[in-house]
Design a protein around this motif. Structure first.
Motif, short mmCIF file in Angstrom:
data_model
loop_
_atom_site.label_atom_id
_atom_site.label_comp_id
_atom_site.label_asym_id
_atom_site.label_seq_id
_atom_site.Cartn_x
_atom_site.Cartn_y
_atom_site.Cartn_z
N GLY A 246 14.20 37.53 6.23
CA GLY A 246 14.84 38.41 7.20
C GLY A 246 16.14 39.02 6.73
O GLY A 246 16.73 38.62 5.72
N ASN A 248 19.89 41.38 8.23
CA ASN A 248 20.79 41.74 9.34
C ASN A 248 21.73 42.80 8.79
O ASN A 248 22.93 42.60 8.71
N CYS A 278 12.77 45.21 7.65
CA CYS A 278 13.74 44.16 7.32
C CYS A 278 15.02 44.72 6.72
O CYS A 278 16.03 44.02 6.66
N ASN A 282 21.12 47.14 11.24
CA ASN A 282 21.11 46.31 12.44
C ASN A 282 22.47 46.31 13.13
O ASN A 282 22.56 46.19 14.34
N GLU A 374 21.75 38.33 15.21
CA GLU A 374 20.30 38.29 15.10
C GLU A 374 19.72 39.65 14.73
O GLU A 374 20.25 40.69 15.13
N GLU A 375 18.64 39.63 13.98
CA GLU A 375 17.93 40.85 13.62
C GLU A 375 17.10 41.31 14.82
O GLU A 375 16.24 40.58 15.31
N PHE A 377 14.98 44.04 15.11
CA PHE A 377 13.64 44.50 14.73
C PHE A 377 13.08 45.43 15.79
O PHE A 377 11.94 45.30 16.24
N SER A 399 27.23 36.79 7.82
CA SER A 399 25.81 36.67 8.16
C SER A 399 25.16 35.67 7.22
O SER A 399 25.51 35.58 6.04
N THR A 401 22.19 35.88 6.31
CA THR A 401 21.25 36.64 5.49
C THR A 401 21.99 37.67 4.64
O THR A 401 23.14 38.01 4.92
N SER A 447 18.07 35.41 2.80
CA SER A 447 17.12 36.52 2.79
C SER A 447 16.08 36.39 1.69
O SER A 447 15.25 37.29 1.53
#
Length: 474
Positions: A246, A248, A278, A282, A374-375, A377, A399, A401, A447
């Motif tokens: 994932g 962000n 992905c 974001n 949070e992502e 999507f 983050s 990620t 990630s």
């Protein structure tokens, strides 16, 4: 439409698991619901085929991949229509994805000829030393629904080019594109057992992947929790894992940026595939001196998007993939509004119903909101403001990620500072689109741990072997 799985060159399985069109809810096909036993059979077939495939001249493997590329190009429109029907993205984007997917096959058809070893200096008299790069073996691949063609070819093409054999499990939401690609690969001359595609029970098939003794690498694109699970299970038998997980992504607009270019970049990054990528933006960070101007321009561009069924020409936003995706977007908006964000445009389910949702812009976003952590999507663009470079760099890097990041600035010194200090595997400067078959795709932190694309991507499927030859009178 009934579709079977490809195992050892044969189309097998009873097709009774439905695939639906997310725009209409209509069942458009049925595919087999295979389990652990069938997955092990496919892996056995791949193991048997590996013995011969790895010995084939690279020119032969290259030619097979090139023929596969040619068939995909020939059937571009049919593949794009199929992709849109099962995934929902606009037909123009679907055509673009087929082109993008084909580019990986073309690239690795060429790269197959460049898997090079090394000749080392002799460590002592009468010896010669070398390093060979050989295919790792059977690889088990799991791909997601958001790019049903490109996520497959980005993994399968380098695997086949290197001499590996493959068992692929596509996402249950979008198996039809995978099966169509497999049919074209078979027509192109991929030998029986070299490429196998199975659909069915994710847990059961995953169990076969992590326990089968002949699997040497597991490749996965998807959520970080599932990636961690696969990594842990693979460690039991020391299988290699190649994970693309994932993101962000921060999208940073400085006060000196070209705002029209920044808005165009944000639109390309954020709203491609309805925000279901992905690497999409974001968190949009805009310098406080231009935040209102940028947000107004972004909202105007968002309001010009055309929402509808992906198969209709001119549509730029299709449905979200399912009800869970819709609910996540709604929950992120509700949380942001509860914590002080303001709705600029969108924010509601679309009049078309189903999983259609209005592309949305929020302003006044902050670190205490879920959209910061949070992502999403989905088609939600939250705009944060910042005062200086140090502040935004710290926020962007806050983050777990680290897949992709974007920066818009005309300051070259700042460009290098951001490029070097952003903790992300990929950084786009003054562009909202990063991906290319010639560039390494992948992230840092949580990630993932691999790179796809470029000459780096093929090394994931190879092992190094050191050889020392003694007793030479030379």
């Amino acid at each position: 439409m009934e579709t079977r799985c490809l195992v050892d060159g044969k189309w097998v399985g009873e097709a009774h698991s439905p695939v639906t069109n997310p725009a209409t809810g209509e069942v458009i096909a049925n595919v087999p619901l295979l389990g652990e036993t069938e997955a092990k059979g496919a892996l056995d077939a791949a193991a048997e085929a590996f013995a011969d495939w790895k010995r084939q001249p690279v020119k032969l493997r290259s030619g097979v991949l090139r023929a596969w590329f040619d068939f995909i190009v020939e059937h571009r429109d049919e593949l794009a229509a199929l992709l849109t029907a099962e995934q929902g993205k606009p037909i123009a984007e679907a055509r673009g994805e087929i082109d993008y997917a084909a580019s990986y096959i073309e690239y690795y058809a060429e790269e197959a000829k460049r898997i090079l070893g090394e000749i080392l200096p002799p460590p002592r008299e009468g010896t010669r030393a070398m390093v060979l790069r050989q295919p790792i073996g059977v690889v088990a691949l799991i791909t997601p629904w958001n790019f049903p063609a490109a996520m497959i070819t980005r993994k399968v093409a380098p695997a086949l080019a290197s001499g590996c054999t493959v068992v692929l499990k596509p996402a249950p939401e979008t198996p039809l594109t995978a099966l169509a690609l497999a049919a074209l690969a078979q027509r192109a001359g991929v030998p029986d057992g070299v490429l196998n595609v199975i659909t069915g029970d994710a847990r059961a098939i995953g169990e076969a992947f992590v326990t089968h003794p002949d699997v040497r690498l597991i490749g996965f694109t998807g959520s970080t929790p599932v990636g961690k699970y696969l990594m842990g299970r693979a460690a039991e038998s020391m299988k290699r894992v190649a994970l693309e997980l994932g993101g962000n992504a921060p999208f940073i607009v400085f006060e000196d940026a070209d705002l029209d270019a920044a808005v165009a970049g944000a639109m390309a990054s954020k709203f491609r595939n309805m925000g279901q990528t992905c690497v999409c933006a974001n968190r949009i960070y805009v310098h406080q001196s231009v935040a209102d101007d940028f947000t107004a321009r972004l909202a105007k561009a968002v309001e010009a998007l055309k929402i509808g069924h992906g198969g209709d020409e001119g549509v730029t936003q299709g449905p979200l993939i399912n009800a869970a995706a819709l609910e996540k977007v709604q929950s992120h908006i509700a949380d942001a509004l509860a914590h002080g964000a303001e709705l600029v445009t969108g924010g509601h389910r679309h009049a078309l119903g189903g999983t259609f949702f209005e592309p949305t812009v929020l302003k006044g976003a902050s670190a205490k909101m879920r959209v910061a952590r949070e992502e999403t999507f989905g088609p939600l663009a939250p705009v944060f403001s910042f005062a200086d470079e140090a502040e935004v760099l710290a926020a962007a890097n806050a983050s777990e990620t680290g897949l992709a990041a974007y920066v818009f600035t005309t300051d070259m010194a700042r460009t290098y500072r951001m490029l070097e200090n952003l903790e992300y595997g990929m950084v786009g400067i003054n562009t909202g689109i990063l991906s290319s078959e010639m560039a390494p795709f992948g992230g840092v932190k949580q990630s993932g741990n691999a790179r796809e694309g470029s000459h780096h991507g093929i090394t994931e499927f190879t092992e190094l072997k050191y050889g020392l030859i003694g007793g030479l009178d030379v």
